[in-house]
Motif scaffolding. Structure first.
Motif: not given
Length: 280
Positions: A168-171, A103-104, A145-155
């Motif tokens: 993760m691979l976003v601007n 998942k990296e 990695t997931k530690q670098d990600a912008v995370v959104a918890h939804m639902g």
């Protein structure tokens, strides 16, 4: 090693309304991404995205410039986003080496250099899923990695769609030309993703489903909001989503999927929503 590729042409939505199940699967479903010591690719005419998979077992696998690119190197005019969905692996990019665990992700910017996939343990081979789009500029390569990600918890579990969206691979994380990729993980007991459904005429998308037990399946929904169709899929398969199509799914088990987009802009929130009852 062996490199396989096929070209998929774009469809007009009025034509796609008349496709039967066989034609829908032939044009949009990517059934075979991973095979030992093979690199498999689909060159799509939707924003010229390439969707592929590499599974090195007994040897390292170069990412070759397939004939439609008319290029010396795969990355000569392209950027690439890679996720490892298997055992520990390594990606060599010119003189740089990146080790990727499960998942990296890795972003590779445009440049004249060789890209090579390898596994650290042939008994547990890496599986590299990748998307590639055309690139107008050269940006640095970077592991994410997931530690670098912008995370959104939804639902919510009550709505069967509790999920974490790992951008993760976003601007917001690193510069890219047009490629945007992320990974959505559904909580146990949740099966729906991407509701309310939406389209974005400025970008196409590809979904790759994994972490689904072999005896289970996911039903991917596509089509115009009032002309929806479905495609049944197994784990480790991908599907192309045209800019005019919704993209959503429900499965018989919770799962994870990787989304990748290419097109006119980098705005994750640039979506045209269809409310659930509007799909009737």
């Amino acid at each position: 090693m062996k490199t396989n590729y096929e070209v998929r042409y774009a469809a007009h939505p009025e034509d796609a309304r008349h496709y039967d199940t066989t034609r829908l699967r032939r044009d949009f479903l990517i059934e075979r991404l991973f095979a030992p010591d093979e690199v498999n690719m689909v060159y799509s005419m939707y924003d010229r995205m390439i969707v592929g998979g590499a599974m090195p077992v007994g040897e390292a696998l170069p990412l070759e410039a397939i004939d439609p690119l008319r290029a010396r190197w795969f990355t000569e005019r392209r950027e690439v986003g890679i996720y490892n969905v298997g055992g520990p692996g390594r990606v060599s990019v010119g003189g740089d080496v990146f080790e990727l665990s499960f998942k990296e992700a890795l972003y590779i910017g445009r440049g004249d250099r060789d890209v090579v996939f390898s596994s650290l343990d042939p008994a547990r081979p890496a599986k590299f899923y990748f998307n590639s789009t055309t690139a107008h500029a050269a940006y640095p390569c970077r592991k994410v990695t997931k530690q670098d990600a912008v995370v959104a918890h939804m639902g919510s579990l009550e709505m069967s769609n509790e999920r974490s969206i790992n951008k993760m691979l976003v601007n917001q994380v690193l510069p890219t030309c047009q490629l945007q990729m992320g990974m959505t993980e559904l909580a146990p007991g949740s099966v729906w993703n991407t509701m309310p459904a939406h389209t974005h005429l400025r970008r196409m998308e590809a979904y790759f489903y994994f972490e689904l037990p072999e005896e289970q399946a996911v039903c991917h929904f596509m089509g115009e909001p009032q002309e929806t169709r479905h495609i049944w899929m197994r784990t480790e398969q991908a599907v192309l989503s045209p800019e005019w199509s919704i993209h959503s799914a429900a499965a018989t088990h919770n799962y994870t999927f990787i989304w990748g987009m290419g097109g006119e802009n980098l705005d994750y929130s640039d979506q045209d929503f269809s409310q659930i009852c509007d799909l009737l």
